[in-house]
Design a protein around this motif. Sequence first.
Motif, PDB file in Angstrom:
ATOM      1  N   GLN A  69       0.847  -1.179   0.000  1.00 53.84           N
ATOM      2  CA  GLN A  69       0.000   0.000   0.000  1.00 53.84           C
ATOM      3  C   GLN A  69       0.894   1.244   0.000  1.00 53.84           C
ATOM      4  O   GLN A  69       1.742   1.416   0.872  1.00 53.84           O
ATOM      5  N   LEU A  70       0.716   2.102  -0.999  1.00 50.25           N
ATOM      6  CA  LEU A  70       1.552   3.288  -1.135  1.00 50.25           C
ATOM      7  C   LEU A  70       1.065   4.431  -0.235  1.00 50.25           C
ATOM      8  O   LEU A  70      -0.128   4.521   0.097  1.00 50.25           O
ATOM      9  N   TYR A  71       1.979   5.296   0.090  1.00 49.42           N
ATOM     10  CA  TYR A  71       1.651   6.425   0.968  1.00 49.42           C
ATOM     11  C   TYR A  71       0.648   7.370   0.316  1.00 49.42           C
ATOM     12  O   TYR A  71      -0.271   7.874   0.968  1.00 49.42           O
ATOM     13  N   ASP A  72       0.809   7.616  -0.985  1.00 47.75           N
ATOM     14  CA  ASP A  72      -0.081   8.530  -1.705  1.00 47.75           C
ATOM     15  C   ASP A  72      -0.378   7.937  -3.082  1.00 47.75           C
ATOM     16  O   ASP A  72       0.120   6.860  -3.429  1.00 47.75           O
ATOM     17  N   GLU A  73      -1.113   8.648  -3.889  1.00 48.02           N
ATOM     18  CA  GLU A  73      -1.543   8.116  -5.181  1.00 48.02           C
ATOM     19  C   GLU A  73      -0.493   8.307  -6.280  1.00 48.02           C
ATOM     20  O   GLU A  73       0.277   9.271  -6.276  1.00 48.02           O
ATOM     21  N   ILE A  74      -0.538   7.365  -7.218  1.00 46.57           N
ATOM     22  CA  ILE A  74       0.276   7.447  -8.433  1.00 46.57           C
ATOM     23  C   ILE A  74      -0.660   7.350  -9.642  1.00 46.57           C
ATOM     24  O   ILE A  74      -1.865   7.104  -9.492  1.00 46.57           O
ATOM     25  N   ILE A  75      -0.099   7.521 -10.836  1.00 51.47           N
ATOM     26  CA  ILE A  75      -0.868   7.382 -12.074  1.00 51.47           C
ATOM     27  C   ILE A  75      -0.391   6.104 -12.760  1.00 51.47           C
ATOM     28  O   ILE A  75       0.672   6.092 -13.415  1.00 51.47           O
ATOM     29  N   PRO A  76      -1.119   4.987 -12.619  1.00 47.68           N
ATOM     30  CA  PRO A  76      -0.642   3.691 -13.128  1.00 47.68           C
ATOM     31  C   PRO A  76      -0.292   3.693 -14.612  1.00 47.68           C
ATOM     32  O   PRO A  76       0.714   3.083 -15.027  1.00 47.68           O
ATOM     33  N   GLU A  77      -1.091   4.372 -15.435  1.00 44.84           N
ATOM     34  CA  GLU A  77      -0.847   4.341 -16.885  1.00 44.84           C
ATOM     35  C   GLU A  77       0.407   5.095 -17.299  1.00 44.84           C
ATOM     36  O   GLU A  77       0.863   4.976 -18.444  1.00 44.84           O
ATOM     37  N   GLU A  78       0.982   5.855 -16.397  1.00 45.54           N
ATOM     38  CA  GLU A  78       2.217   6.589 -16.687  1.00 45.54           C
ATOM     39  C   GLU A  78       3.469   5.804 -16.262  1.00 45.54           C
ATOM     40  O   GLU A  78       4.587   6.305 -16.373  1.00 45.54           O
ATOM     41  N   THR A  79       3.278   4.599 -15.791  1.00 44.19           N
ATOM     42  CA  THR A  79       4.393   3.791 -15.294  1.00 44.19           C
ATOM     43  C   THR A  79       5.303   3.326 -16.436  1.00 44.19           C
ATOM     44  O   THR A  79       4.824   2.909 -17.488  1.00 44.19           O
ATOM     45  N   LYS A  80       6.596   3.394 -16.193  1.00 44.79           N
ATOM     46  CA  LYS A  80       7.589   2.846 -17.119  1.00 44.79           C
ATOM     47  C   LYS A  80       8.251   1.645 -16.455  1.00 44.79           C
ATOM     48  O   LYS A  80       8.464   1.636 -15.242  1.00 44.79           O
ATOM     49  N   LYS A  81       8.599   0.637 -17.269  1.00 44.60           N
ATOM     50  CA  LYS A  81       9.161  -0.598 -16.706  1.00 44.60           C
ATOM     51  C   LYS A  81      10.343  -1.076 -17.531  1.00 44.60           C
ATOM     52  O   LYS A  81      10.284  -1.083 -18.755  1.00 44.60           O
ATOM     53  N   VAL A  82      11.395  -1.493 -16.830  1.00 41.48           N
ATOM     54  CA  VAL A  82      12.553  -2.126 -17.468  1.00 41.48           C
ATOM     55  C   VAL A  82      12.865  -3.399 -16.695  1.00 41.48           C
ATOM     56  O   VAL A  82      13.005  -3.375 -15.469  1.00 41.48           O
ATOM     57  N   VAL A  83      12.968  -4.525 -17.402  1.00 40.37           N
ATOM     58  CA  VAL A  83      13.226  -5.820 -16.772  1.00 40.37           C
ATOM     59  C   VAL A  83      14.636  -6.280 -17.122  1.00 40.37           C
ATOM     60  O   VAL A  83      15.028  -6.297 -18.288  1.00 40.37           O
ATOM     61  N   THR A  84      15.418  -6.646 -16.102  1.00 36.47           N
ATOM     62  CA  THR A  84      16.752  -7.210 -16.295  1.00 36.47           C
ATOM     63  C   THR A  84      16.783  -8.603 -15.669  1.00 36.47           C
ATOM     64  O   THR A  84      15.782  -9.058 -15.105  1.00 36.47           O
ATOM     65  N   SER A  85      17.920  -9.268 -15.754  1.00 37.79           N
ATOM     66  CA  SER A  85      18.039 -10.603 -15.168  1.00 37.79           C
ATOM     67  C   SER A  85      18.099 -10.557 -13.647  1.00 37.79           C
ATOM     68  O   SER A  85      17.954 -11.583 -12.980  1.00 37.79           O
ATOM     69  N   ARG A  86      18.303  -9.352 -13.097  1.00 36.25           N
ATOM     70  CA  ARG A  86      18.441  -9.218 -11.648  1.00 36.25           C
ATOM     71  C   ARG A  86      17.285  -8.489 -10.979  1.00 36.25           C
ATOM     72  O   ARG A  86      17.078  -8.648  -9.776  1.00 36.25           O
ATOM     73  N   ALA A  87      16.548  -7.696 -11.740  1.00 40.19           N
ATOM     74  CA  ALA A  87      15.539  -6.855 -11.101  1.00 40.19           C
ATOM     75  C   ALA A  87      14.512  -6.352 -12.105  1.00 40.19           C
ATOM     76  O   ALA A  87      14.707  -6.438 -13.319  1.00 40.19           O
ATOM     77  N   ILE A  88      13.423  -5.812 -11.560  1.00 42.10           N
ATOM     78  CA  ILE A  88      12.420  -5.100 -12.340  1.00 42.10           C
ATOM     79  C   ILE A  88      12.417  -3.664 -11.837  1.00 42.10           C
ATOM     80  O   ILE A  88      12.201  -3.415 -10.648  1.00 42.10           O
ATOM     81  N   VAL A  89      12.685  -2.734 -12.731  1.00 42.63           N
ATOM     82  CA  VAL A  89      12.769  -1.322 -12.358  1.00 42.63           C
ATOM     83  C   VAL A  89      11.529  -0.604 -12.880  1.00 42.63           C
ATOM     84  O   VAL A  89      11.254  -0.621 -14.081  1.00 42.63           O
ATOM     85  N   LEU A  90      10.791   0.031 -11.965  1.00 43.89           N
ATOM     86  CA  LEU A  90       9.602   0.799 -12.321  1.00 43.89           C
ATOM     87  C   LEU A  90       9.862   2.279 -12.068  1.00 43.89           C
ATOM     88  O   LEU A  90      10.533   2.642 -11.094  1.00 43.89           O
ATOM     89  N   VAL A  91       9.350   3.102 -12.955  1.00 45.98           N
ATOM     90  CA  VAL A  91       9.356   4.545 -12.731  1.00 45.98           C
ATOM     91  C   VAL A  91       7.895   4.947 -12.591  1.00 45.98           C
ATOM     92  O   VAL A  91       7.137   4.928 -13.564  1.00 45.98           O
ATOM     93  N   LEU A  92       7.494   5.276 -11.363  1.00 43.94           N
ATOM     94  CA  LEU A  92       6.105   5.585 -11.043  1.00 43.94           C
ATOM     95  C   LEU A  92       5.888   7.097 -11.052  1.00 43.94           C
ATOM     96  O   LEU A  92       6.708   7.851 -10.520  1.00 43.94           O
ATOM     97  N   ARG A  93       4.793   7.536 -11.642  1.00 40.96           N
ATOM     98  CA  ARG A  93       4.456   8.962 -11.648  1.00 40.96           C
ATOM     99  C   ARG A  93       3.518   9.278 -10.481  1.00 40.96           C
ATOM    100  O   ARG A  93       2.430   8.714 -10.378  1.00 40.96           O
ATOM    101  N   LYS A  94       3.925  10.182  -9.628  1.00 42.27           N
ATOM    102  CA  LYS A  94       3.048  10.630  -8.539  1.00 42.27           C
ATOM    103  C   LYS A  94       1.894  11.450  -9.123  1.00 42.27           C
ATOM    104  O   LYS A  94       2.077  12.201 -10.087  1.00 42.27           O
TER     105      LYS A  94
END
Length: 234
Positions: A69-94
């Motif tokens: 559960q996040l502290y405040d709201e984000i805009i899900p459709e603005e999310t960017k994602k990069v997947v590597t062999s070690r991690a999943i990196v998300l850029v979330l828009r507040k």
Amino acid sequence: MAPIHPEITYAERCNATEAEKNIIYFTINAPDIQGEPKLEIKPTEISFAAKAGDAAKGVPEKEYAFDLQLYDEIIPEETKKVVTSRAIVLVLRKKTPKSEYWPRLTKEKPNRNWVKTDFSKWVDEDEQEGAEDPTAGMEDQMAGMGGMGGMGGGMPGMGGMGGMDFSKMMEQMGGMGGMGGMGGMPDFGAGGDDEGDSDDDQVPEEEEAIEEISTAGASGDKGKAKVSSLDDVE
């Protein structure tokens, strides 16, 4: 097998007037994921589930899962994602632009013990101006790693070797005699017994012949014989 929580690291950016700069770098550290993970992003919640490892390759199998559960709201459709062999990196828009960071990432206080600050991406609020985007170019880098095509045709950086002036290079190497590690290089300046040095040996022989003529003495026949011999040489 009971699911375990992957480690989550995060860092923020904020700006009261530029909405696109209000973001969260959200990294799910889950290496060796099998297939496509289940990832659901809502305005105030992120859910994740995935299987990882490969017993056939000696990589222990495990299951990851969390609901955050996040502290405040984000805009899900603005999310960017990069997947590597070690991690999943998300850029979330507040959702709401602000001049300060969220007090914490999660709604509950404090953050979970598997949620940590990502100090490799973090900058203080008053130091954001001019700070680099830590995810810049990640998508391009991932795309460029697909076939490693540049490795097939040799080393592209060697193309300029065609115009190299080898004579100048050899002249420069001539002054490097003190480089003991160049033992495999021939000594082009040293004399030797090779046939290639025969021109140098002929000069002193002619000089000796001329000296014998000049010091032959008063005997005319002997002197003429030596002059005749010299003419034959010439």
